[in-house]
Write a protein that holds these residues in place. Structure first.
Motif, PDB file in Angstrom:
ATOM      1  N   GLY A  35      -0.582  -7.243   3.973  1.00  0.00           N
ATOM      2  CA  GLY A  35       0.496  -6.460   3.396  1.00  0.00           C
ATOM      3  C   GLY A  35       0.110  -5.033   3.016  1.00  0.00           C
ATOM      4  O   GLY A  35      -1.075  -4.688   2.945  1.00  0.00           O
ATOM      5  N   ALA A  36       1.138  -4.218   2.771  1.00  0.00           N
ATOM      6  CA  ALA A  36       0.943  -2.801   2.487  1.00  0.00           C
ATOM      7  C   ALA A  36       0.189  -2.573   1.179  1.00  0.00           C
ATOM      8  O   ALA A  36      -0.618  -1.655   1.068  1.00  0.00           O
ATOM      9  CB  ALA A  36       2.297  -2.085   2.445  1.00  0.00           C
ATOM     10  N   SER A  37       0.438  -3.415   0.176  1.00  0.00           N
ATOM     11  CA  SER A  37      -0.209  -3.225  -1.122  1.00  0.00           C
ATOM     12  C   SER A  37      -1.716  -3.406  -1.027  1.00  0.00           C
ATOM     13  O   SER A  37      -2.487  -2.589  -1.565  1.00  0.00           O
ATOM     14  CB  SER A  37       0.365  -4.193  -2.157  1.00  0.00           C
ATOM     15  N   ASN A 112      -4.197   2.366 -12.061  1.00  0.00           N
ATOM     16  CA  ASN A 112      -3.188   1.458 -12.596  1.00  0.00           C
ATOM     17  C   ASN A 112      -2.901   0.310 -11.626  1.00  0.00           C
ATOM     18  O   ASN A 112      -1.751   0.003 -11.318  1.00  0.00           O
ATOM     19  CB  ASN A 112      -1.895   2.235 -12.905  1.00  0.00           C
ATOM     20  N   SER A 113      -3.982  -0.310 -11.148  1.00  0.00           N
ATOM     21  CA  SER A 113      -3.834  -1.327 -10.116  1.00  0.00           C
ATOM     22  C   SER A 113      -4.832  -2.465 -10.311  1.00  0.00           C
ATOM     23  O   SER A 113      -6.049  -2.250 -10.298  1.00  0.00           O
ATOM     24  CB  SER A 113      -4.038  -0.708  -8.728  1.00  0.00           C
ATOM     25  N   LEU A 240      -2.668  10.190  -4.262  1.00  0.00           N
ATOM     26  CA  LEU A 240      -1.545   9.258  -4.108  1.00  0.00           C
ATOM     27  C   LEU A 240      -1.777   7.988  -4.921  1.00  0.00           C
ATOM     28  O   LEU A 240      -0.848   7.446  -5.538  1.00  0.00           O
ATOM     29  CB  LEU A 240      -1.356   8.889  -2.633  1.00  0.00           C
ATOM     30  N   GLY A 241      -3.034   7.513  -4.928  1.00  0.00           N
ATOM     31  CA  GLY A 241      -3.359   6.309  -5.683  1.00  0.00           C
ATOM     32  C   GLY A 241      -3.086   6.459  -7.171  1.00  0.00           C
ATOM     33  O   GLY A 241      -2.704   5.502  -7.855  1.00  0.00           O
ATOM     34  N   VAL A 242      -3.260   7.665  -7.679  1.00  0.00           N
ATOM     35  CA  VAL A 242      -2.987   7.947  -9.092  1.00  0.00           C
ATOM     36  C   VAL A 242      -1.490   8.080  -9.352  1.00  0.00           C
ATOM     37  O   VAL A 242      -0.986   7.649 -10.401  1.00  0.00           O
ATOM     38  CB  VAL A 242      -3.715   9.240  -9.532  1.00  0.00           C
ATOM     39  N   MET A 243      -0.744   8.633  -8.379  1.00  0.00           N
ATOM     40  CA  MET A 243       0.641   9.032  -8.627  1.00  0.00           C
ATOM     41  C   MET A 243       1.703   8.070  -8.078  1.00  0.00           C
ATOM     42  O   MET A 243       2.857   8.129  -8.511  1.00  0.00           O
ATOM     43  CB  MET A 243       0.874  10.441  -8.042  1.00  0.00           C
ATOM     44  N   VAL A 244       1.334   7.205  -7.105  1.00  0.00           N
ATOM     45  CA  VAL A 244       2.320   6.266  -6.551  1.00  0.00           C
ATOM     46  C   VAL A 244       1.705   4.874  -6.491  1.00  0.00           C
ATOM     47  O   VAL A 244       0.521   4.683  -6.765  1.00  0.00           O
ATOM     48  CB  VAL A 244       2.805   6.698  -5.142  1.00  0.00           C
ATOM     49  N   ASN A 245       2.503   3.870  -6.086  1.00  0.00           N
ATOM     50  CA  ASN A 245       1.995   2.496  -6.073  1.00  0.00           C
ATOM     51  C   ASN A 245       1.181   2.190  -4.814  1.00  0.00           C
ATOM     52  O   ASN A 245       1.182   2.955  -3.846  1.00  0.00           O
ATOM     53  CB  ASN A 245       3.145   1.492  -6.233  1.00  0.00           C
ATOM     54  N   ASP A 246       0.502   1.045  -4.818  1.00  0.00           N
ATOM     55  CA  ASP A 246      -0.390   0.659  -3.721  1.00  0.00           C
ATOM     56  C   ASP A 246       0.340   0.552  -2.386  1.00  0.00           C
ATOM     57  O   ASP A 246      -0.203   0.905  -1.339  1.00  0.00           O
ATOM     58  CB  ASP A 246      -1.063  -0.687  -4.035  1.00  0.00           C
ATOM     59  N   ALA A 247       1.581   0.044  -2.406  1.00  0.00           N
ATOM     60  CA  ALA A 247       2.320  -0.148  -1.154  1.00  0.00           C
ATOM     61  C   ALA A 247       2.597   1.182  -0.460  1.00  0.00           C
ATOM     62  O   ALA A 247       2.469   1.293   0.763  1.00  0.00           O
ATOM     63  CB  ALA A 247       3.638  -0.885  -1.434  1.00  0.00           C
ATOM     64  N   LEU A 248       2.987   2.198  -1.230  1.00  0.00           N
ATOM     65  CA  LEU A 248       3.232   3.516  -0.641  1.00  0.00           C
ATOM     66  C   LEU A 248       1.940   4.122  -0.091  1.00  0.00           C
ATOM     67  O   LEU A 248       1.939   4.772   0.955  1.00  0.00           O
ATOM     68  CB  LEU A 248       3.864   4.453  -1.675  1.00  0.00           C
ATOM     69  N   VAL A 249       0.843   3.913  -0.790  1.00  0.00           N
ATOM     70  CA  VAL A 249      -0.443   4.375  -0.279  1.00  0.00           C
ATOM     71  C   VAL A 249      -0.753   3.684   1.042  1.00  0.00           C
ATOM     72  O   VAL A 249      -1.240   4.309   1.991  1.00  0.00           O
ATOM     73  CB  VAL A 249      -1.577   4.098  -1.293  1.00  0.00           C
TER      74      VAL A 249
END
Length: 417
Positions: A35-37, A112-113, A240-249
């Motif tokens: 999966g994307a996350s 945050n993951s 991106l890892g700091v500012m968006v979620n794992d799936a978007l990364v």
């Protein structure tokens, strides 16, 4: 030189094809089956891993490349150069690898993951072997044993791909995905040590004092450049890892992996140009050096333009049929990223020019400036435009790097490129 250069490049082109296909399949398999996350968390951790690997190797791989390039196989100093480099990198990499495990809770908080935190430790084990392998590979590069160099580069990704397939077949939990990288580096270390130690004999550490000092001196001046060089390719993922979620990364890294494949074509040429640049500088053949760079620059621009335009047609079908609809939004990101490569392609094989010309401080300044611009642009553009902003920022940074490299080459090496 031209005949050997063409032969060496041929070896590395074949290696690149293997590396490229294996690297793409590795990300495709992780994205498709985990999966994307998890793909996003894996690539965030890999960016941290690449950053720490530069601390672990401490610029020793660049020092050994420079000095080995100046010596023939039968030169008595060669044993001292290689031995001192290996003793040093074992010490530095073991220290950094040990300390890296204390970062686990910190990484989870920064990004945050929970996934990032859970997948870090299996990956961090590979730091020691990755740093050792970078040094061993540059010994082969300096000796211009490019057939061994090419095969070893390919094996790293073949091992990783085979281990990933094994994990999927055995239903291994995704939190252990970092072992894919660590195990592949361990296997590669065994092979590289065998090749290097049958080519160059090790000598006593007591005899290596002068060369240990030489490597440390070169390394402390070039380590910032090395860190910035690697970090520059991962800034977008980290921000991106700091500012968006794992799936978007994860979605972004699908476009990034193909983009990086094209950048790696330039690295094939860079690995073959580096020892040549070092020799020309050592022989004070600046006019010839400028001619070599301009010729390579013009040819590579044409090659990369053709490849990139073709990939614009293929990429959407690749994502749709091989990875899945979850990642289709990466198409526009890929086009933006590749625009940066097209505009800067001719200079990419020469981005270690300052270091190989005996100016490690200038190399560090060059890379530090590019990374600083990369960080600032990514924070600004991601804040306003999200994933598209990361792609735009990365594209602009490639153009910035060309302008700065040309200026520094004129100032420090006194050549126009």
């Amino acid at each position: 030189m031209d005949k050997k250069f063409r032969k060496d490049v041929s070896w590395n082109v074949v290696s690149f094809l293997v590396v490229g296909v294996s690297g793409i399949l590795l990300n495709v398999l992780i994205g498709r089956y985990y999966g994307a996350s998890l793909l996003g968390a894996f690539n965030i951790n890999f960016a941290v891993y690449i950053f720490l690997s530069q601390l672990a190797v401490f610029g020793i791989h660049l020092s050994v490349l420079k000095y080995v390039s100046h010596h023939e196989h039968n030169d008595p100093d060669l044993e001292l150069i290689v031995s001192s480099a290996l003793y040093l990198v074992i010490t530095t990499s073991l220290t950094v690898t040990t300390l890296s495990n204390f970062l686990t809770p910190l990484l989870g908080n920064i990004f945050n993951s929970e996934l990032v935190q859970k997948t870090w430790v299996p990956l961090s084990i590979g730091l020691f072997f990755f740093a050792l392998n970078k040094t061993l590979l540059n010994i082969l590069n300096g000796l211009r044993l490019m057939h061994f160099f090419a095969v070893a580069q390919a094996l790293r990704y073949i091992f990783a791909l085979l281990i990933t397939i094994s994990f999927i077949l055995l239903n291994v939990d995704g939190s252990h995905i970092g072992f894919v990288i660590s195990l592949s580096e361990i296997f590669l270390s065994i092979i590289l040590l065998t090749i290097v130690l049958t080519t160059v004999s090790l000598t006593s550490p007591k005899k290596c004092t002068a060369w240990i000092v030489a490597h440390l001196t070169f390394g402390k001046h070039s380590i910032i450049g090395g860190i910035m060089s690697e970090l520059n390719t991962r800034v977008d993922v980290l921000v991106l890892g700091v500012m968006v979620n794992d799936a978007l990364v994860g979605i972004y890294t699908v476009a990034l992996m193909i983009f990086e494949g094209f950048v790696q074509i330039a690295m094939i040429l860079r690995n073959n140009y580096n020892p040549i640049i070092s020799k020309l500088i050592n022989n004070k053949e600046l006019t010839r050096l400028a001619d070599v760079i301009k010729s390579g620059r013009n040819k590579f621009y044409l090659v990369m333009l053709g490849l990139a335009l073709t990939s614009f047609i293929v990429y959407p079908f690749f994502v749709k049929f091989f990875i899945g609809p979850e990642f289709i939004s990466s198409v526009k990101l890929y086009i933006i990223l590749m625009t940066g490569v097209i505009l800067s392609a001719g200079y990419l094989p020469f981005d270690m020019l300052l270091s190989q010309s005996g100016h490690p401080k200038a190399q560090s300044f060059y890379k530090s400036s590019v990374v600083l611009g990369n960080v600032l642009l990514n924070f600004i553009f991601i804040y306003y435009f999200g994933l598209v902003g990361a792609a735009i920022a990365t594209c602009l940074v490639f153009l910035l790097s060309v302008i700065l490299l040309k200026a520094l080459a004129a100032k420090y090496i006194l050549i126009r490129i």
